[in-house]
Scaffold this active site. Structure first.
Site, PDB file in Angstrom:
ATOM      1  N   CYS A  52      67.130  84.317  24.280  1.00  0.00           N
ATOM      2  CA  CYS A  52      68.495  83.765  24.338  1.00  0.00           C
ATOM      3  C   CYS A  52      68.879  83.263  25.715  1.00  0.00           C
ATOM      4  O   CYS A  52      69.932  82.687  25.886  1.00  0.00           O
ATOM      5  CB  CYS A  52      69.502  84.816  23.875  1.00  0.00           C
ATOM      6  SG  CYS A  52      69.724  86.134  25.073  1.00  0.00           S
ATOM      7  N   CYS A  75      66.219  86.579  29.480  1.00  0.00           N
ATOM      8  CA  CYS A  75      65.658  86.826  28.157  1.00  0.00           C
ATOM      9  C   CYS A  75      64.968  85.557  27.657  1.00  0.00           C
ATOM     10  O   CYS A  75      65.551  84.469  27.699  1.00  0.00           O
ATOM     11  CB  CYS A  75      66.762  87.241  27.188  1.00  0.00           C
ATOM     12  SG  CYS A  75      66.219  87.330  25.475  1.00  0.00           S
ATOM     13  N   CYS A 120      65.897  90.596  25.462  1.00  0.00           N
ATOM     14  CA  CYS A 120      67.044  91.513  25.483  1.00  0.00           C
ATOM     15  C   CYS A 120      66.748  92.780  24.720  1.00  0.00           C
ATOM     16  O   CYS A 120      66.195  92.745  23.624  1.00  0.00           O
ATOM     17  CB  CYS A 120      68.246  90.887  24.762  1.00  0.00           C
ATOM     18  SG  CYS A 120      69.075  89.604  25.648  1.00  0.00           S
ATOM     19  N   CYS A 172      71.581  89.595  21.841  1.00  0.00           N
ATOM     20  CA  CYS A 172      70.571  88.526  21.889  1.00  0.00           C
ATOM     21  C   CYS A 172      70.790  87.528  20.759  1.00  0.00           C
ATOM     22  O   CYS A 172      70.808  86.321  20.978  1.00  0.00           O
ATOM     23  CB  CYS A 172      69.178  89.154  21.766  1.00  0.00           C
ATOM     24  SG  CYS A 172      67.849  88.060  22.266  1.00  0.00           S
ATOM     25  N   GLY A 176      83.506 115.441  31.260  1.00  0.00           N
ATOM     26  CA  GLY A 176      82.193 115.771  31.815  1.00  0.00           C
ATOM     27  C   GLY A 176      81.780 117.220  31.639  1.00  0.00           C
ATOM     28  O   GLY A 176      80.644 117.575  31.939  1.00  0.00           O
TER      29      GLY A 176
END
Lengths: 298, 270, 247
Positions: free
Chosen positions: A248, A245, A270, A276, A36
């Site tokens: 899909c 979605c 998606c 997807c 970080g």
């Protein structure tokens, strides 16, 4: 003098010279050692302007080899202009294989999304970062933000969250949501949606972050704690979608809203195109198999 | 024994700007509950002195000691440990810790001491958040209580100080500097530029908070009336040196130094 | 530093002024020196009221202010019985003088320097509250004293800055007498009062003396002086010859 042959341009592997790659790798090692923490590095010119992913490109260029398989996505999609051109760039200068399948990539360079498919220990994900400093919009002075990180003084970050709650009743930031890495540094996860933040926590893959214009590299090693900031009584809550979605049928994935006509009609699909496609293909196969079984049993 | 050790001890301290001394050979002790006024005109060195005491400027000669409190022990309250610190030996981390937990600084211009784009509640809550408070409701309640104590209407808690009058901004600044319970507060001309009635109200507020909280205060002012109203002791400065010091009413009623007599006689009489 | 000066403070005295001198140097007037007092010596015994006498300008108020610490002392000692020790106010640190003012020495003058915005009742109750008395009880006692001094109840919740001179003085007196202090300095406490209120002040003085307080006072009014004075110190006896010495 005959100019029958055009001059050949030869690129070093990965475009960057070896010295630069060492600089970047050193910065990466330092970043991995201090999860970080923003490591400054000598950011080079690459054949795209700043603001178009040069940090991510330099990180990828420094780690990519001929045994790698590269996937590049932009907002989750493999087929947007920038994703395509970066992928083709590496195909040319590194000779690597490329793929759109998350599960087949060894390196995934991404702008603003984490793939839906869970990552594994042998994978590296490289994030493109515009503003690496999570405190930048609260404290414009670099001298001051460096001190705050060094002295672990993150009160100001909570002031921002406080202000959101006071003004809107909840924390309003939905992308680039600040996280605490390994219990020490507050980090900007790049403008991925807050929906993706939980994926960063204890991820088996190595997560690398490159900001080319700002000249910073940082990293989250595998299986590191990444906790999104919040208050005890107003904890972090990722976005959710009620819809699934429309292509899909997936639920619990990040959806893009696509406007379909001039009267504001929209559909939700998606954002992760690979996910997807594969989900839709699997659904189709299942459907075909059922159909086949039905026919067989008819 | 602890009662005998001063909270702040300044011994022949001075600060140099290149070849020139901004202030020189300043000595005094300060105990909890005392308000010390540093009085002088422009160029007297009073602001340099304040900067040096608050560690914004280095002490190029002499020594400044502060009696810090840290609370050890699992329950916190009973095991209070006092340690006398030579401020010149402190790391930046330690100095910043003092600013978060034991010291306050009220600037002349409220905009220097506040985040003008953050709400009043956020400004007052920030020191708490910097000290690890992580419960929004508690932070807000504490900020609200303090805004009430400095007489800011509760419904302004979400407004930013850029919408406040000068006097109100100063009161937000005071609340922000007291919310975390400091023991020593530095004030740099906190009332100058404000209307007279606003000044009176602000000084009154400072005075009652000092008494209520047992604060030690070092207040820099060019205004003798402010010193008289609010301080127990006064240092008079001229050209970087302390020309007179003592009980405030003694310094103002029976000035010994020529310069002090001049200052006192120069007060405009209505 | 508190010196061990007990041998110079008589056992029955709360205050002992020893050989005190004071000269004002006026730097703004070519450093003209104004000697005011020399060799000032007297005691105030517990339970007695010592009055400072002398013409106007002799330095009576100066004496009061030196004892209270508002004026400096050039030489000599001002010994005060403070808690169980002896404090030389002339040489004391500001912090010690503040402690003496808080606990031992009270000052009642005709001019009220009150904290703005505080109601008269709380101005008077403050010394009790500082000693840990519950505010409601402190206010009751303050109210009783204000009533005795004929301050009408409707004024109690108002800040005294808006009162008349006489009313302010009575608030001052109430605040000065609400608790007993070992030493009370009274500088013209009855200057703006009518006969009725002067009589009340005389009673308050006597009651406090009866409980053991010592007092040092300046009284313009002969009847008050005659009613309570146990001794008179003529300040003019300690005035040096006026010499004008240029710097």
């Amino acid at each position: 003098m005959s100019l029958s042959t055009s001059p050949r341009i030869v690129y070093n592997e990965g475009y960057l010279d070896e010295q630069t790659k060492r600089v970047v790798r050193r910065a990466l090692l330092k970043g991995i050692a201090i999860p970080g923490f923003q490591v400054p590095f000598a950011s080079r010119e690459v054949p795209m302007p700043r603001g178009w992913g040069t940090g991510g490109v330099q990180v990828t260029a420094s780690i990519i080899g001929d045994e790698d398989t590269l996937k590049v996505i932009d907002q989750g999609a493999d087929d947007t202009t920038n994703a395509v051109s970066i992928r083709q760039f590496f195909e040319r200068v590194a000779g690597t294989a490329s793929t759109t399948r998350t599960d087949e990539a060894t390196i995934i360079q991404t702008r603003h999304r984490i793939p839906e498919t869970p990552l594994g220990e042998q994978q590296i994900i490289v994030y493109q970062v515009p503003i690496p400093e999570p405190l930048r919009f609260l404290e414009p002075r670099e001298t001051e933000t460096r001190r705050m990180h060094a002295l672990e003084e993150y009160g100001l970050m909570y002031v921002k969250l406080y202000e959101d709650i006071a003004r809107y009743g909840h924390i309003a930031k939905t992308y680039d949501y600040p996280v605490l890495v390994h219990g020490r540094y507050v980090m900007a996860p790049s403008p991925t949606p807050s929906f993706d933040n939980p994926k960063m926590h204890q991820n088996p893959a190595l997560q690398l972050f490159g900001a080319g214009r700002e000249k910073r590299i940082y990293a989250v090693p595998p299986y590191t704690d990444v906790v999104s900031l919040g208050f005890d009584d107003f904890p972090f809550e990722p976005q959710t979608f009620e819809q699934s979605c429309e292509i899909c049928g997936s639920r619990g994935v990040y959806l893009d809203e696509v406007i379909t006509d001039d009267s504001g009609g929209a559909m939700f699909v998606c954002s992760d195109t690979d996910h997807c496609e594969r989900t839709a293909a699997t659904a189709q196969l299942d459907q075909d198999a059922e159909h086949h079984d039905t026919e067989m049993n008819a | 024994m602890i009662d005998e050790t001063p909270l702040l001890s300044v011994d022949a301290a001075g600060h140099r700007y290149g070849d020139r001394f901004g202030c020189r050979d300043v000595s005094f002790d300060l105990w909890p509950g005392e308000v010390l006024a540093v009085v002088g005109e422009s160029g007297s060195g009073k602001s340099t002195l304040l900067g040096m005491l608050s560690q914004r400027l280095s002490a190029d000669e002499g020594r400044i000691s502060y009696l810090t409190t840290s609370e050890n022990g699992p329950e916190g309250a009973q095991d209070t440990v006092h340690a006398l610190l030579d401020l010149a030996t402190l790391s930046e981390r330690e100095v910043r810790r003092l600013w978060r937990t034991e010291w306050g600084f009220v600037h002349q211009n409220a905009a220097d001491g506040l985040r003008m784009h953050v709400s009043a509640g956020g400004n007052v809550g920030e020191p708490l958040m910097a000290n690890g408070w992580r419960h929004y409701g508690s932070i807000r309640a504490e900020a609200e209580a303090w805004l009430g104590r400095v007489e800011i209407p509760a419904e302004r808690i979400d407004d930013s100080p850029s919408t406040f009058s000068g006097g109100m901004r100063q009161r937000v600044q005071i609340a922000r500097n007291l919310v975390f319970g400091p023991r020593l507060v530095f004030m740099d001309e906190p009332t100058s530029g404000l209307d007279v009635s606003v000044q009176a109200r602000l000084l009154d507020l400072i005075r009652s908070l000092v008494t209520e909280l047992g604060l030690a205060v070092v207040i820099v002012t060019h205004d003798l009336a402010v010193a008289r109203l609010i301080s127990h002791r006064t240092l008079v400065m001229k050209d970087g040196a302390v020309v007179e010091s003592g009980l405030t009413d003694r310094v103002l009623d029976d000035p010994q130094a020529a310069y002090t007599q001049l200052l006192v006689s120069s007060i405009l009489q209505g | 530093m508190i010196h061990n000066e007990s041998h110079d403070l008589p056992t029955d005295a709360v205050l002992s002024v020893i050989d005190v001198a004071k000269t004002f140097t006026l730097h703004l007037q070519e450093s003209q020196r104004l000697p005011v007092l020399r060799g000032l010596t007297f005691d105030v015994a517990r339970g007695t009221c010592v009055v400072l006498g002398g013409e106007s300008g002799a330095g009576k108020s100066t004496v009061m202010k030196m004892i209270y610490g508002s004026y400096g002392t050039d030489s000599g000692r001002i010994l005060l019985s403070h808690h169980s020790e002896v404090l030389d106010l002339a040489a004391a640190q500001p912090r010690q003088v503040l402690a003496a003012r808080r606990d031992t020495v009270g000052y009642v003058s005709q001019f009220l320097r009150a904290v703005p915005r505080v109601p008269a009742l709380d101005v008077v109750a403050e010394p009790l509250v500082e000693r840990g008395v519950d505010r409601p009880e402190a206010r009751d006692r303050a109210g009783a004293l204000l009533a005795r001094l004929s301050i009408p109840e409707r004024l109690w919740k108002l800040p005294p800055a808006t009162f008349s001179g006489g009313e302010q003085q009575r608030v001052n007196v109430a605040r000065g007498f609400i608790i007993d202090r070992p030493l009370l300095l009274l500088d013209e406490p009855t200057a703006s009062l009518d006969a009725r209120n002067r009589a009340v002040v005389i009673d308050l003085i006597r009651e406090s003396l009866g409980r053991g307080s010592g007092m040092l006072a300046i009284f313009h009014d002969a009847d008050v002086r005659e009613a309570v004075a146990d001794a008179v110190v003529d300040v003019q006896a300690f005035t040096p010859a006026r010499e004008e010495v240029a710097a």
